[in-house]
Design a protein around this motif. Structure first.
Motif, PDB file in Angstrom:
ATOM      1  N   GLY A  72       0.782  -1.234   0.000  1.00 53.56           N
ATOM      2  CA  GLY A  72       0.000   0.000   0.000  1.00 53.56           C
ATOM      3  C   GLY A  72       0.807   1.273   0.000  1.00 53.56           C
ATOM      4  O   GLY A  72       0.238   2.367   0.081  1.00 53.56           O
ATOM      5  N   GLU A  73       2.131   1.173  -0.106  1.00 54.05           N
ATOM      6  CA  GLU A  73       2.991   2.348  -0.029  1.00 54.05           C
ATOM      7  C   GLU A  73       3.386   2.809  -1.434  1.00 54.05           C
ATOM      8  O   GLU A  73       3.518   2.013  -2.355  1.00 54.05           O
ATOM      9  CB  GLU A  73       4.246   2.004   0.773  1.00 54.05           C
ATOM     10  N   THR A  74       3.568   4.107  -1.592  1.00 58.66           N
ATOM     11  CA  THR A  74       4.065   4.671  -2.841  1.00 58.66           C
ATOM     12  C   THR A  74       5.472   5.213  -2.610  1.00 58.66           C
ATOM     13  O   THR A  74       5.674   6.069  -1.743  1.00 58.66           O
ATOM     14  CB  THR A  74       3.158   5.801  -3.350  1.00 58.66           C
ATOM     15  N   ASP A  85      -5.099  10.070  -8.784  1.00 55.95           N
ATOM     16  CA  ASP A  85      -6.169   9.794  -7.825  1.00 55.95           C
ATOM     17  C   ASP A  85      -6.595   8.328  -7.911  1.00 55.95           C
ATOM     18  O   ASP A  85      -6.894   7.691  -6.888  1.00 55.95           O
ATOM     19  CB  ASP A  85      -7.372  10.702  -8.084  1.00 55.95           C
ATOM     20  N   HIS A  86      -6.625   7.800  -9.143  1.00 55.51           N
ATOM     21  CA  HIS A  86      -6.975   6.381  -9.317  1.00 55.51           C
ATOM     22  C   HIS A  86      -5.919   5.491  -8.661  1.00 55.51           C
ATOM     23  O   HIS A  86      -6.251   4.490  -8.007  1.00 55.51           O
ATOM     24  CB  HIS A  86      -7.102   6.073 -10.807  1.00 55.51           C
ATOM     25  N   THR A 100      -5.159   2.695  -1.371  1.00 53.66           N
ATOM     26  CA  THR A 100      -5.983   2.787  -0.162  1.00 53.66           C
ATOM     27  C   THR A 100      -6.920   1.597  -0.017  1.00 53.66           C
ATOM     28  O   THR A 100      -7.011   0.971   1.046  1.00 53.66           O
ATOM     29  CB  THR A 100      -6.804   4.093  -0.175  1.00 53.66           C
ATOM     30  N   GLU A 101      -7.644   1.267  -1.091  1.00 57.11           N
ATOM     31  CA  GLU A 101      -8.682   0.247  -1.004  1.00 57.11           C
ATOM     32  C   GLU A 101      -8.157  -1.167  -1.223  1.00 57.11           C
ATOM     33  O   GLU A 101      -8.672  -2.122  -0.631  1.00 57.11           O
ATOM     34  CB  GLU A 101      -9.778   0.551  -2.037  1.00 57.11           C
ATOM     35  N   THR A 149      -2.517  -1.862  -3.071  1.00 57.73           N
ATOM     36  CA  THR A 149      -1.517  -1.907  -4.143  1.00 57.73           C
ATOM     37  C   THR A 149      -0.363  -0.967  -3.810  1.00 57.73           C
ATOM     38  O   THR A 149      -0.572   0.184  -3.439  1.00 57.73           O
ATOM     39  CB  THR A 149      -2.151  -1.487  -5.485  1.00 57.73           C
ATOM     40  N   ALA A 150       0.846  -1.465  -3.963  1.00 61.44           N
ATOM     41  CA  ALA A 150       2.038  -0.633  -3.775  1.00 61.44           C
ATOM     42  C   ALA A 150       2.461  -0.078  -5.131  1.00 61.44           C
ATOM     43  O   ALA A 150       2.264  -0.709  -6.167  1.00 61.44           O
ATOM     44  CB  ALA A 150       3.162  -1.441  -3.161  1.00 61.44           C
ATOM     45  N   VAL A 151       3.047   1.114  -5.125  1.00 60.39           N
ATOM     46  CA  VAL A 151       3.457   1.767  -6.370  1.00 60.39           C
ATOM     47  C   VAL A 151       4.917   2.166  -6.276  1.00 60.39           C
ATOM     48  O   VAL A 151       5.333   2.818  -5.307  1.00 60.39           O
ATOM     49  CB  VAL A 151       2.593   3.017  -6.659  1.00 60.39           C
TER      50      VAL A 151
END
Length: 573
Positions: free
Chosen positions: A48-50, A206-207, A213-214, A217-219
């Motif tokens: 969940g981290e970017t 935003d997507h 968040t939901e 997914t990590a980016v």
């Protein structure tokens, strides 16, 4: 059910890094021996981290990311260290295992849309192939939904078109749609929004935020946009010459950089209100912006003040529809503006607003449906072949997609020398000298002359395109997203180079861009386009300080991280 949701329902260890890179070393085999592209690199991404990797072109950002998804070029290899994905060492995993991971577990949005989309397949077919390969529903409605989520308007119709029928920004959105379609646990995004206008950029980001968040997914975000990194990333990793030189929480690192290289990056980053201009205004003195001409440009009185006039310009395309029927699409609708000699006029707007179509018509690469373009007092539609050849030398382009505009069979020397040879300028020795000078001007080593476009990074290819455009010493340069692929250090260098050339030679620029921070720095006048129409025009200060149209206000408000790049006391003022 998406793979990310399944992952969380299976109760994976949320305390364990999703991606962990330890002491990574990557070598490339060349005819002169191995080249160390990445050394002792390290980074950690939690679920969940970017995390954003920033640095100049050639610093190893994309190479590190490609290693994590097993897509290094054939002459590249992981020479040391570990790449751990959810605890599994994949640094030297088999191709079969990497295929299993790609798509539903690790997705990727590559940097260059034209070379990563198949030119003979429709966009919808390419999205559908990705969905089918990962066992997901792939009907027409599913394809349209994926494209819509990536910000592509009229997705059902656009799915039936080919990549060459899309603008550069639209092609980038198609790639983003493919990368996000399987809702991967880790998304590697290599400059995913560099070709997008700020409003669509915000929609895409935003997507991505929704996914993190939901779905958890990590980016891994590779970018040269420090404002974007400050606003969207939890952590920033700074790479320089293949090594990680600094890492930490994004705002803390960018507001208080410790390493000299990070300090240079931050000081070179353009912001909405350039700090050099702002400080000068606060002190009550004239701007000391390096992009402002230091001396007035001397122009012969006999020359028209407006070197370029666009009058009632319209372009209508025929689009293929169902059952072979075609429909009219007005890409440019009754646009008029003028460009004064020795100045810079910027055309801004969302992807698909008609900016690049205007540029192609000005270059005489695309015939207008109606209206006219007057260059130096002459209607360009009346030029014969000899006059058109002379026009080509006086007006040069820098295109948005460097990979598509450079011949892959030409080495860099021949690429830059070609316009000199075509226009019979100088001899072999003088042309070689000129090429060396141009490479110096755009911050490329002279050793690059013998390399080919596929051996360069996206930013390096764009610098080659700029050098080629400058080769003939033109009077007018049409810059179509000319600096969108460049890191901030080289971007600042190129913008200052363009400003110096304008000051010394009286050059005129028509700047097509979605980067409003760059517009603020370099442009004298701004034209704002929306859906093919010119909705606002004026001096740069007037448009930025007092926008009249809601659309212009929306563009300005969507700029990522402009306020975050300022010192805290200014950002909160």
């Amino acid at each position: 059910m998406s793979s990310a949701v399944q992952f969380w329902e299976q109760g994976s260890d949320l305390e364990r890094p999703l991606l962990e890179i330890k002491d990574l070393a990557i070598n490339f085999r060349t005819s002169h021996g191995d080249v160390n592209a990445v050394r002792n690199a390290h980074l950690t991404i939690m679920p969940g981290e970017t995390v954003a990797i920033v640095g100049e072109s050639g610093s190893g950002k994309s190479t590190t990311a490609l290693a994590a998804i097993g897509l290094l070029p054939t002459n590249g290899r992981v020479a040391g260290g570990q790449i751990l994905f959810d605890g599994e060492d994949i640094s030297n995993a088999s191709e079969k295992r990497m295929i299993e991971l790609r798509g539903s577990h690790i997705g990727m949005v590559p940097q260059d849309p034209m070379s990563n989309l198949n030119p003979v397949w429709k966009i919808g077919f390419q999205v559908r192939e990705t969905l089918k390969a990962n066992g997901l529903p792939s009907g027409p409605d599913d394809v349209a939904e994926v494209l819509s989520q990536a910000g592509l308007p009229d997705a059902a119709r656009r799915a039936k078109q080919y990549p060459h029928e899309f603008s550069g920004g639209m092609r980038q959105r198609a790639l983003i749609a493919i990368g996000l379609s399987c809702q991967p646990r880790l998304l590697i995004a290599d400059e995913p929004t560099s070709a997008l206008d700020v409003t669509v950029q915000r929609q895409i980001l935003d997507h991505l935020d929704t996914m993190t968040t939901e779905l958890g997914t990590a980016v891994l975000l590779i970018t040269h946009d420090l404002g974007l990194a400050a606003e969207r990333a939890d952590k920033v990793v700074v790479m320089y010459r293949g090594q990680v030189v600094e890492a930490g929480p994004s705002l803390e690192l960018l507001r208080n950089p410790r390493h000299p290289y990070t300090q240079r990056l931050v000081s070179s980053a353009p912001s909405l209100a350039s700090r050099r201009i702002q400080v000068a205004k606060e002190q009550g003195v004239e701007s000391t912006d390096l992009l402002a001409p230091t001396e007035p440009v001397v122009v012969e009185e006999a020359l028209p003040e407006d070197v370029l006039k666009v009058e009632d310009l319209t372009k209508v395309f025929k689009l293929r529809g169902a059952l072979g029927r075609s429909t009219d699409f007005t890409a440019v609708d009754n646009v008029s503006f003028s460009v004064k000699r020795g100045t810079t006029t910027a055309i801004v707007g969302e992807s698909g607003s008609g900016k690049s179509t205007v540029a192609q018509m000005v270059l005489n690469l695309l015939a207008p449906t109606s209206g006219k373009i007057v260059f130096d007092g002459v209607d360009t539609s009346t030029l014969n072949s000899r006059q058109l050849f002379a026009f080509r030398r006086r007006v040069q382009p820098i295109f948005q997609d460097p990979y598509g505009s450079l011949d892959p069979m030409y080495n860099i020397f021949r690429t830059i020398e070609e316009p000199l040879r075509t226009h019979k300028v100088g001899n072999k020795a003088s042309r070689e000298k000129k090429v060396r000078e141009l490479l110096d001007q755009v911050a490329l080593p002279q050793s690059a002359m013998q390399r080919y476009p596929n051996e360069l990074s996206g930013g390096q290819r764009q610098r080659v395109a700029i050098a080629r455009a400058l080769a003939l010493d033109p009077e007018v340069i049409i810059c179509d997203e000319a600096v969108s692929a460049l890191d901030v250090l080289v971007q600042a260098q190129v913008l200052n180079l363009l400003a110096d050339l304008q000051s010394n030679l009286g050059l005129t620029y028509l700047f097509i861009t979605h980067d409003l921070a760059v517009v603020r720095q370099i442009a004298d006048h701004v034209c704002v386009m929306e859906k093919g129409k010119l909705v606002e025009t004026g001096s740069t200060d007037d448009v930025f300080d007092s926008p009249r149209q809601d659309y212009t206000k929306a563009l300005l408000n969507a700029i990522p991280g402009a306020h975050l790049m300022l010192p805290p006391e200014v950002a909160t003022a």
